[in-house]
Enzyme design. Sequence first.
Site, PDB file in Angstrom:
ATOM      1  CD  GLU A  53      11.881 -17.312 -30.027  1.00 32.55           C
ATOM      2  OE1 GLU A  53      12.777 -17.953 -30.622  1.00 32.55           O
ATOM      3  OE2 GLU A  53      10.678 -17.487 -30.222  1.00 32.55           O
ATOM      4  CG  ASP A 113      11.417 -10.833 -25.233  1.00 30.52           C
ATOM      5  OD1 ASP A 113      12.482 -10.226 -25.437  1.00 30.52           O
ATOM      6  OD2 ASP A 113      10.452 -10.840 -26.019  1.00 30.52           O
ATOM      7  CG  ASP A 157       7.928 -12.518 -22.478  1.00 31.81           C
ATOM      8  OD1 ASP A 157       8.728 -13.460 -22.711  1.00 31.81           O
ATOM      9  OD2 ASP A 157       7.394 -11.852 -23.381  1.00 31.81           O
ATOM     10  CG  ASP A 191       5.476 -16.185 -25.294  1.00 28.97           C
ATOM     11  OD1 ASP A 191       4.845 -17.095 -24.702  1.00 28.97           O
ATOM     12  OD2 ASP A 191       4.949 -15.358 -26.067  1.00 28.97           O
TER      13      ASP A 191
END
Length: 641
Positions: A430, A503, A505, A507
Site C-alpha cells: 500500500e 504501514d 499505523d 491506515d
Amino acid sequence: MQEEEKNKVAYDENQIQVLEGLEAVRKRPGMYIGSTSSRGLHHLVYEIVDNSIDEALAGYCTEIIIQINKDNSITNIDNGRGIPTGIHPKMGIPTVEVVHTILHAGGKFGGEGYTVSGGLHGVGASVVNALSEYLDVEVSRDGKIYKQRYERGNAVTGLEEIGTTDKTGTKTTFKPDPQIFDEPVFEFDILLNRFRELAFLNRNIIIKLIDDRPEERIEKALHYEGGIISFVEYNNRHKEVLHKSPIYFEGSKDGSAVEIAIQYNDSYVENIFSFANNIATTEGGTHLTGFKAALTKVFNDYAKKYNYIKENDKNLTGEDIREGMTAVISLKISEPQFEGQTKTKLGNSETRSLVESIVNEKLSNFFEENPSITKLILDKCITAARAREAARKAREMTRRKSAFETSTLPGKLADCQERDASLCEIYIVEGDSAGGSAKQGRDRKFQAILPLWGKMLNVEKARLDKVYENEKLMPVVTALGTSIGDDFDISKLRYHKIIIMADADVDGSHIRTLLLTFFFRYMKPLVECGHIYIAQPPLFKVSKSKESFYAYNEKEVDKITQEKQWRKEDCSIQRYKGLGEMNAEQLWETTMNPEKRTILKVELDDVIGADEIFTILMGDKVEPRKEFITNHAKLVTNLDI
Ligand code: 0RA
C-alpha cells in the site's frame, strides 16, 4: 485347577499385548491424536471429556467439571454411573484398568445403554493414559470410592478402595507427558470454545470449565437450555438478523435424530455448521447434502407457488438461498461412518434421505405458517440471485477483455523472473512511494511487487459483482491467477507466499484488515493453506556514531541500548512513520530479505473465531467493534488484525 491355569496363561498373554499396545501409542503418538502440537495436546482433554459426554448421552450424567490445574494437569469430574470396577470377564483385571491400559477399549463395551457415542477416533482413555506422565482415576460406585494410578500408561497401584460415598461418578486427573508434547501448556480459550460448543449441542448437560492457574481462578459455567437455537443466536450475535427467533425443527427415524436451527442475517456469508455425534463435520457429508437439497426444493416450490418467481424464471440456486444464512445441523446416529481426509465427513447413506424428508416437511410447514418472515428471507434470496447474475456478466467481461489483451497481468505489477510458483513471493504494497522502494529493493529473481491503487472495497458489505468492478482488488486477483469465489483454483496460484506490506499505523492496519477480509471471504483456501503473510517492518532505528540497529517494538529498543550499554540520551532513536521513509536498501535489509526479515503467517485455527473477527471489524455494528478493540488492544496493534 486346570481351569485356573488356563485363565492365568490368558491373563499373561493379555498383559503382554497391553504393554505392546500402549508402547505403540508412545512411539507414534501422531497416529492416535493427530499431532504432538497444541492440537494434539488439547485433543487429550476432549477424549476424556467425550467419555463423560457419552455417559450423559446415555442419560446417566448431568454435570461435567473440567479443571486446568496449576501444574498443567487436567481434572475431569462427572456424575455418571462411574466406570465399572469389577473384574473384567475376559481380561481378568478390573474394568477400570482395562479401559485405561488396553487400546480401543473405550467406553463402548458392555453393549447396553449407549445409543450414540462421540470420540473422534474412539481411542479414549488408554491413549490419554499412554501419553500422560501420570493419570489418577477415582470412581465412586456402589457406595465406595476406588482409586488407581498410572504412570506413562502403566498401572503403578492396584485398584484400591479408599473410602465410602453415596454418590456416583468418575474423576480423572492426568498430566500430559513433557517427553511427548512440544509444549504441554493448555490454552483456556481453546478448551472454552470446544466446551461451549458441546454445551450448545447437548442442552441438558452442564459443563463447568475452571482455570486454577491464575492468581484469581477463572470459572465458566456452560449451560444452554436453548441448545442449537442458542448456538445459532450466538453465532449471529454480532450481526443484524432478519428475523428474531431462529427457525427450528427436529425429527428422528431408525435410531437417528436430527435437529436443525436456522437464522438469517443481513450479510452475504453462509455459515452452516454440521455435527454428527457432537463432532464437527467440517468436510460435510450426507446430513449436509440432504439439508441443502431439501432447502433448495422447499424455497423454489414456495417461491413459485406464491409468485415470488415466475413459472418460467430460473430457479434460485443453493448459493442464493444460503446467502446470509447461519445454521446448525446436529445429527445423533448410532453408527456414524466418518470419511474424508480428516475423518470429518459423514458417510452414512441413509442419513441423506432422513434429513431431506424432515426438512422438506417441516420447513414447508414453517413457510406456510409464517409468510411475513418467509417474505423477508425470500426477498433477500432474490436480491442475491440478481447480484449473482450481475457478477456473472462482469466475470464474462473480464474474461473477454483478457482474451484480447496481450498481457493479462496488471500494469502496475513488477513480476519476478522465477516461474516455479512455490519459490515465488508477491508483496502487496500500500502506498506508492513504498511500492517504488520495494521495486528497487527486492530480489527480482523471486519477488514480485504489486502496489495497490485506488479505492478499496469493504467486501463484508458488498457482493461479488462489486468485487469484479473494484479497481483495487481486481489487479490482486489477476496477479495471483486463481480467480475468486466459485471459480477459485488454487493450482493456478502464481506465488506461494503472498505478503501484505503496509504501514504500521491506523491506515495501514485498515488496509491489512480489508485485504485479509477479502482473502478470507473470496479466496479462503489461500488462508487455510497458509499462503498469506504480513510483513513486519521495523518501527525504530537506533543509532550511535556509525552503528545502527532496527527494532520492531519499544522493548527491543530497550534491549539494544542495554546490550550495547548505550545511554538513550546519547543515541538517535528514529521512529519510522511509514514504509515510505525507508529507502530501497533499508526496506530490503529489514523487511524483505528472507535471511533477516520476520513475516507473520496468517493462520486459521478456528473458523468460527475468524468469521467473528471479520464480522466485528468490518460489519455494521459499532458496539462489538469498540469492545473488541478495547479488549484486544494489544493484539490489534501487534497483529494489526
Ligand atoms: C461403561 C459402563 C458403565 C459406565 C461407563 C462405561 C462409564 C465410563 C466413563 C468414563 C468417564 N466417565 C464414565 N462414566 C461411565 C456403567 C455400566 C453399569 O453401571 O451398568
